[in-house]
Design an enzyme around this catalytic site. Sequence first.
Site, PDB file in Angstrom:
ATOM      1  CG  LEU A 171      -1.773  10.241   9.344  1.00 44.04           C
ATOM      2  CD1 LEU A 171      -2.041  11.709   9.642  1.00 44.04           C
ATOM      3  CD2 LEU A 171      -1.258  10.075   7.921  1.00 44.04           C
TER       4      LEU A 171
ATOM      5  CG  HIS B 108       1.156  -4.619   0.506  1.00 45.17           C
ATOM      6  ND1 HIS B 108       2.114  -5.319   1.194  1.00 45.17           N
ATOM      7  CD2 HIS B 108       1.739  -4.276  -0.673  1.00 45.17           C
ATOM      8  CE1 HIS B 108       3.222  -5.387   0.460  1.00 45.17           C
ATOM      9  NE2 HIS B 108       3.024  -4.770  -0.671  1.00 45.17           N
TER      10      HIS B 108
ATOM     11  CG  HIS C 192       1.982  -1.757  -3.985  1.00 46.91           C
ATOM     12  ND1 HIS C 192       1.856  -2.752  -4.931  1.00 46.91           N
ATOM     13  CD2 HIS C 192       2.950  -2.165  -3.124  1.00 46.91           C
ATOM     14  CE1 HIS C 192       2.728  -3.720  -4.646  1.00 46.91           C
ATOM     15  NE2 HIS C 192       3.394  -3.390  -3.563  1.00 46.91           N
TER      16      HIS C 192
ATOM     17  CB  SER D  21       2.489   2.390  -8.441  1.00 43.32           C
ATOM     18  OG  SER D  21       2.686   3.652  -7.836  1.00 43.32           O
TER      19      SER D  21
ATOM     20  CD  GLU E 122       3.766  -7.401  -2.543  1.00 50.33           C
ATOM     21  OE1 GLU E 122       3.608  -6.423  -3.300  1.00 50.33           O
ATOM     22  OE2 GLU E 122       4.636  -7.433  -1.646  1.00 50.33           O
TER      23      GLU E 122
ATOM     24  CE1 TYR F  86       5.523  -6.951  -5.905  1.00 50.44           C
ATOM     25  CE2 TYR F  86       7.149  -7.507  -4.232  1.00 50.44           C
ATOM     26  CZ  TYR F  86       6.278  -6.600  -4.808  1.00 50.44           C
ATOM     27  OH  TYR F  86       6.149  -5.346  -4.267  1.00 50.44           O
TER      28      TYR F  86
ATOM     29  CG  ASP G 145      -4.643   7.947  18.946  1.00 47.07           C
ATOM     30  OD1 ASP G 145      -5.673   7.373  18.542  1.00 47.07           O
ATOM     31  OD2 ASP G 145      -3.849   7.413  19.748  1.00 47.07           O
TER      32      ASP G 145
ATOM     33  CB  SER H 193      -9.018  12.216  13.925  1.00 48.57           C
ATOM     34  OG  SER H 193      -9.993  11.898  14.898  1.00 48.57           O
TER      35      SER H 193
ATOM     36  CB  THR I  91      -5.137  14.351  15.117  1.00 52.97           C
ATOM     37  OG1 THR I  91      -5.439  12.955  14.980  1.00 52.97           O
ATOM     38  CG2 THR I  91      -6.398  15.111  15.488  1.00 52.97           C
TER      39      THR I  91
END
Length: 681
Positions: A34, A94, A203, A254, A440, A479, A613, A615, A618
């Site tokens: 992606l 992460h 995260h 989150s 973390e 963690y 690729d 972007s 796309t």
Amino acid sequence: NYLLGVGRADCTGPVAEVPLMGYANPDQVGGGLLTRLYSRAFIVADPDDSRRVVFVSADIGMVSQRVRLEVLEKLKSKYGNLYRQDNVILSGTHTHSGPGGYFQYTLFWITSKGLIRPSLNAIVNGIVKSIDIAHQNTKRGRLFINRGTVENSQINRSPFSYLENPASERNRYSSDTDKEMVILKMVDRNGEELGLISWFAVHPVSMNNSNHLVNSDNMGYASYLFEQEKNKGMLPGEGSFVAAFASSNLGDVSPNTKGPFCVNTGESCNNSQSTCPVGGATMCMAMGPGSDMFDSTRIIGQNIYLKARELYEKASQEVKGPLSSAHQWVNMSDVSVDLNATHTVKTCKPALGYSFAAGTIDGVGAFNFTQGSVEGDPFWDGIRDQLLGEPSNETKACHKPKPILFSTGEMTRPRPWHPDVVDVQIAAIGSLAIVAVPGEFTTMSGRRLREAVKREFDSHGTARMDVVIAGLCNVYTHYITTYEEYQAQRYEAASTIYGPHTLSAYIQLYRGLAKAIATNTVQDLPRGPEPPLFNIGNLTLVPALAADRVPVNKTFGDVLQEVRQQYQVREVAEVTFVGANPRSSAENATEHNFLTVERYTKASDSWHVVRNDASWDTRFYWTKGLVGQSNVTIEWHIPPGTEPGVYRIRYFGHYKKKLSITHTVSIPFEGTSSAFEITTL
């Protein structure tokens, strides 16, 4: 006035067949791209060049000890003693959608199918290259700092653990997450903009564990937007302005702001066990603000970008003063902590508790373990004892009330399962102290650490320090919760591997570093025990690259399914090609571009690249077929504001061909779609 340098380099690695690192879900294997992953490097040096500090933020799950040791080795052979373990901070954003397999400790081999050399090499080489670029481009410049509040972008995913902290402490804060963003702005002495680093705790899990496309998640999207704005007219990954959105104390934070719901019934599962009436814990998932995970990534990333841009434009507080850095290696399984004059406690050999296997509302575990387990289970204990050996009584007692699932500190075959030797590090740039932490930290853990470091600086006459936490640095140790949160044994606590006093130990250690910086006695700090560098070859379950094949009467790059002739904005142009394994390309070139979208210019009768690729709009999908055959599908999600005109999509790959039993070669090929028109409504 400092010497400043910025650099960006690709660190994407193999986008197919390699498990993605983050959710520990063995089914989540790469199947396309992606957005590209980048390493972003920032060098700050004294004008007389006597001291320097390097901060790197890479679009990877976390920096592993293996990555760090190999990077330092390469820097040493290039630059001698200029870049060292004390003045180089390596931090991971992460993202949970990057290739795994770059760890030397056995635990991480289980979900990422071993040590995967192409994956490790891409990260190490990308980080070094980004530092090289920054090094070659240093110039006189100035630094500015600013801070502000980001709204609607995070929730605490273990609010019941947070509530275990003392009420008197919680009452000092307006929220159970840290909403503050800190940004550092870099300009040269002519006022030309060089770059920015932002630290913000959330995260990057807007993309969930059903995703198979390699990408940099919400933080990477914020970088993408900032760099696209500043590098006008450039394709993603090009241009001199570098914007890093680095991680901080995101342990219990989150981006899935709608909170946890039962995916089967739609009711809330915001309870202390994160469990559903039907289906238990595996059904409890948090949802982001968008219509799907792509949309949620876009919304959260854009929120973060917009705040950073506002803070960047308004930044006026200049950072001035000396540079210094302090670093120690520490055996974290054996630290004595003086809680007060009479009371001393100890850290433990590493171990993971039952709730580690439960996962979180951002990505649930496989076997319906629940969060908040303070009891073991005879069935799983029996299996563990048979396969991996029973934890010693000493380790059990040390970790109480954690029921131990994996006593990793006592597991050494084929290699140790977890690190004992850990980096602690602080770099000070004038009034800014960057505390580089190896994991973390939860919201409250981070607050306690920042406060302790600030107090330490204050008490030695270095007042008004801005203290930021840079997360997932140097070595991964899971963690770090507070002692109180540890008692509740949710996922973050079960993953606090050095036991209930882990945070107290780190606070003691970082106070020591801060004191050394403030009193100018860094040279007297003991180095500590050097971490091991295990001699491991390419030890992996990822299938070997076989020769690529094509269907009858077809050749690589042939179009199997064509684009339509016409599209409007917000539609998806899609084309499928006869493909080859993208790993063949990754092993050929560090920066192979798999696709372009091109626009036709009539005046010059030529095609111009408008997307690649990296972007955001796309998507590159690779689908494995039988006997070495595969397809590649490229989508372009045509954004509003796209200029009407004639376009085409191109695909670039490499296929592996066997010349003899021992010799294979990679041969480049390309494919091109038919031209299509984008019309206005």
